[in-house]
Design a protein around this motif. Structure first.
Motif, mmCIF file in Angstrom:
data_model
loop_
_atom_site.group_PDB
_atom_site.id
_atom_site.type_symbol
_atom_site.label_atom_id
_atom_site.label_comp_id
_atom_site.label_asym_id
_atom_site.label_seq_id
_atom_site.Cartn_x
_atom_site.Cartn_y
_atom_site.Cartn_z
ATOM 1 N N GLY A 1 38.842 -55.480 63.454
ATOM 2 C CA GLY A 1 39.491 -54.225 63.085
ATOM 3 C C GLY A 1 40.861 -54.113 63.721
ATOM 4 N N GLN A 2 41.298 -52.898 63.933
ATOM 5 C CA GLN A 2 42.611 -52.670 64.530
ATOM 6 C C GLN A 2 42.589 -52.999 66.018
ATOM 7 O OE1 GLN A 2 44.385 -48.729 65.569
ATOM 8 N NE2 GLN A 2 45.525 -49.012 63.676
ATOM 9 N N ASN A 3 43.722 -53.551 66.501
ATOM 10 C CA ASN A 3 43.793 -53.960 67.903
ATOM 11 C C ASN A 3 45.011 -53.367 68.602
ATOM 12 O OD1 ASN A 3 42.712 -55.386 70.107
ATOM 13 N ND2 ASN A 3 44.099 -57.122 69.765
ATOM 14 N N THR A 4 45.467 -52.213 68.133
ATOM 15 C CA THR A 4 46.689 -51.611 68.658
ATOM 16 C C THR A 4 46.626 -51.377 70.159
ATOM 17 O OG1 THR A 4 47.054 -50.487 66.545
ATOM 18 C CG2 THR A 4 48.246 -49.637 68.455
ATOM 19 N N TYR A 5 45.483 -50.969 70.654
ATOM 20 C CA TYR A 5 45.342 -50.636 72.071
ATOM 21 C C TYR A 5 44.537 -51.685 72.841
ATOM 22 C CZ TYR A 5 46.753 -46.225 70.003
ATOM 23 O OH TYR A 5 47.427 -45.262 69.286
ATOM 24 N N GLY A 6 44.350 -52.843 72.226
ATOM 25 C CA GLY A 6 43.557 -53.884 72.870
ATOM 26 C C GLY A 6 42.073 -53.654 72.771
ATOM 27 N N GLN A 7 41.660 -52.796 71.831
ATOM 28 C CA GLN A 7 40.236 -52.449 71.731
ATOM 29 C C GLN A 7 39.355 -53.586 71.243
ATOM 30 O OE1 GLN A 7 42.819 -51.159 69.849
ATOM 31 N NE2 GLN A 7 42.010 -49.961 68.134
ATOM 32 N N LEU A 8 39.974 -54.673 70.774
ATOM 33 C CA LEU A 8 39.172 -55.837 70.362
ATOM 34 C C LEU A 8 38.912 -56.799 71.528
ATOM 35 C CD1 LEU A 8 40.628 -56.661 66.842
ATOM 36 C CD2 LEU A 8 38.858 -55.017 67.507
ATOM 37 N N GLY A 9 39.528 -56.503 72.674
ATOM 38 C CA GLY A 9 39.247 -57.311 73.852
ATOM 39 C C GLY A 9 40.113 -58.554 73.991
ATOM 40 N N TYR A 10 41.161 -58.661 73.205
ATOM 41 C CA TYR A 10 42.087 -59.782 73.332
ATOM 42 C C TYR A 10 43.449 -59.343 72.844
ATOM 43 C CZ TYR A 10 40.965 -60.270 68.366
ATOM 44 O OH TYR A 10 40.751 -60.029 67.027
ATOM 45 N N GLU A 11 44.471 -60.086 73.205
ATOM 46 C CA GLU A 11 45.840 -59.734 72.810
ATOM 47 C C GLU A 11 46.163 -60.325 71.441
ATOM 48 O OE1 GLU A 11 48.502 -60.904 75.866
ATOM 49 O OE2 GLU A 11 47.699 -59.483 77.330
#
Length: 302
Positions: free
Chosen positions: A292-302
């Motif tokens: 999904g979206q990773n704007t705030y690092g919520q996917l756990g990686y950069e």
């Protein structure tokens, strides 16, 4: 977690006040008669961080709540006898009472009495239940296809508004075999269904690819056309729309679909959770998968 909790610890003697389906008097939040021998409810108001918190206690009902899940403005709970009860905002039909009326006390969902409900999960405006017949049922808003009725033949399948009582979700057959529902997870505007084989199916809004229903591929390069032509303008508009997906426009799936990435074909999944713009899965080896979206690092990686 999908928003549900099982085996919630309760102080000794505390039970949730319940309203019998149909809204009869005498139970729930202290409403109804207080005659000797009738069910009596007691409501205690306390202040927590400036908010009023109501603690419901039923003095003699004996109802034991084992699961609870919260939607945007409503609550669903499941008893140890597999009885489903809901209360709160009924405007979308998510309460399952075949009505859009609000309900102010826990009330039995009559349409689910014969279903032997095993688990309940609430999204913002819909509710999904997993039942002993190994099917999933859903009600509430279907604006994003999150009820998964698309291929079921239900009249509500293409209705963009709501379904007022639990309807069976359409789970596609694979290789001639019926897929059995083991667990459900309702997100804000999407739904996950975990099958007994450890596979996850998804429906609803795949914006930001939070349902993992689209592979990350770039749109095809359009063939060159004469500059300024109407066909070129149309093709440019189509390309812009493709480039926007899945981040900037809704991407709706009205039927449960298998996850798009081939890696999930060889993985047995055991847990799932869905946020507004991202989701997470856990496999039977304890590995975590996010998308999904990773704007705030919520996917756990950069």
């Amino acid at each position: 977690d999908d928003g549900s909790t099982g085996g919630v610890a309760r102080p000794a003697g505390e039970r949730l006040a319940t309203g019998a389906g149909g809204g009869g008097g005498g139970s729930g939040g202290g409403k109804g008669g207080g005659k000797s021998g009738s069910r009596r409810g007691q409501v205690n108001n306390v202040s927590v961080a400036g908010c009023d918190l109501q603690l419901f206690r039923s003095l003699s009902s004996g109802t034991v709540i084992e699961q609870v899940s919260c939607g945007k403005d409503f609550v669903a709970c499941l008893t140890d006898k597999h009885v489903l009860m809901t209360f709160g905002n009924g405007s979308t039909g998510a309460l399952g009472h075949d009505s859009t009326a609000d309900v102010t006390a826990p009330t039995i969902v009559q349409a689910a009495i014969t279903l032997d409900v095993l688990q309940v999960s609430c999204g913002w405006s819909h509710m999904v239940i997993a039942c002993a017949d190994q099917h999933a049922y859903a009600c509430g808003s279907n604006a994003s296809g999150q009820l998964g009725l698309g291929g079921s033949g239900h009249a509500e399948a293409t209705d963009p508004t709501s379904v007022l009582k639990p309807a069976r979700m359409y789970i596609p057959i694979e290789s001639g075999q019926f897929r059995k529902c083991k667990r459900v997870c309702a997100g804000p505007d999407g739904t996950f269904v975990l099958t007994s084989e450890g596979k996850v199916l998804a429906c609803g809004n795949n914006r930001w690819n939070k349902l993992a229903l689209r592979k990350a591929t770039l749109p095809a390069t359009p063939s060159p056309l004469p500059s300024g032509s109407q066909q070129q303008q149309q093709q440019q508009q189509q390309q812009q729309q493709q480039q926007q997906q899945p981040d900037e426009i809704d991407d709706l799936y009205t039927e449960l679909q298998p996850l798009a990435d081939e890696m999930f074909e060889s993985i047995r999944l055991v847990a799932m959770a869905m946020g507004e713009r991202h989701s997470a899965l856990i496999d039977d080896k304890g590995q975590l998968y996010t998308f999904g979206q990773n704007t705030y690092g919520q996917l756990g990686y950069e």
